[in-house]
Design an enzyme around this catalytic site. Structure first.
Site: not given
Ligand code: 13P
Length: 252
Positions: A11-13, A97, A99, A169, A175, A214, A235-236
């Site tokens: 998930n590159w966001k 998600h 976010e 999640e 993050g 993470s 993610g990251g």
């Protein structure tokens, strides 16, 4: 017990540009082509779906979107429909998600509508659930996850979960560098599976439940070794090909 093939989804966001995405996809393609036990998907920003789709053509890596409208079509400025995503051969769509829920006020009801739309279109929703730090500290993790899940089960019906992926999640792990321990993850994953099993044993047994928050190459193997953890939503660490490939290769 069913053999579930783990799914590792990036998930590159809202990260990257064309200049950074091209080498990232090429790096991931090269690494996955060398062999990978997991199924791999890349959930790109909507504006790059065409580009990433082109790059992935002919490969085993699936294309995914990060969000979709809960409406079919019409006067919804800035929104993207399932039909539009299908034009670019998306296989997966992330819905709910944290976010989206927490920064954009998406409700459980809207998340359920999105889930059903993705489902009805033939694409596969990746439904995210997870608790806030204060909810965990108050001992409400299961209650929160159950509420998020039950809304979708009620609206979509349990049969819809035959073509769906779940992602647990915990919001406090996203993050932050603070990963849930493998025991904490397993506990909630088992709870989710049991919750589904109340409605349908077979579907509960077959559905893949990813962990997200993470995940790095260094902690992936431990998390993925747990009985009910079927891969990850990353993610990251999905923004660097080597790190992401390390996670993909942690699936045994
Ligand atoms: P991080 O891997 O950056 O913690 O993000 C997890 C996530 O939100 C994936 O959807």
């Amino acid at each position: 017990m069913t053999d579930r093939r783990s799914l590792i989804a990036a998930n590159w966001k809202m990260n990257g540009t064309l200049a950074s995405i091209r080498p990232l996809v090429q790096g991931v393609l090269a690494g996955v082509a060398k062999g990978c036990q997991a199924e791999v998907a890349l959930c790109a920003p909507a504006i790059y779906l065409a580009e990433v789709g082109q790059l992935l053509k002919g490969s085993s890596i699936a294309l995914g979107a990060q969000n979709v409208s809960n409406h079919e079509s019409g006067a919804y400025t800035g929104e993207i429909s399932t039909a539009m995503l299908q034009d670019y051969a998306c296989r997966y769509v992330i819905v709910g998600h944290s976010e989206r829920r927490n920064l954009y006020g998406e409700t459980d009801q809207q998340v359920a509508e999105k889930f059903m739309r993705v489902q009805a279109s033939g694409m596969t929703p990746i439904l995210c659930v997870g608790e806030l730090l204060e909810e965990r500290e108050a001992g409400n993790t299961e209650e929160v996850v159950a509420r998020q899940l039950d809304m979708v089960i009620q609206q979509a019906d349990i049969a819809a979960f035959a073509n769906a992926v779940l992602a647990y999640e915990p919001v406090w792990a996203i993050g932050t560098g603070r990963t849930a321990t493998s025991e904490q993850a397993q506990e909630v994953h088992a709870f989710i599976r049991l919750r589904l099993a109340r409605h349908d044993n077979r579907i509960a047994d077959k559905i893949r439940i990813q962990y997200g928050g993470s995940v790095k190459a260094a902690n992936a193997r431990e998390l993925f070794s747990m009985a009910d953890v079927d891969g990850g939503l990353i993610g990251g660490a999905s923004l660097k090909a080597d790190e992401f490939l390390g996670i993909c290769h942690a699936v045994r």
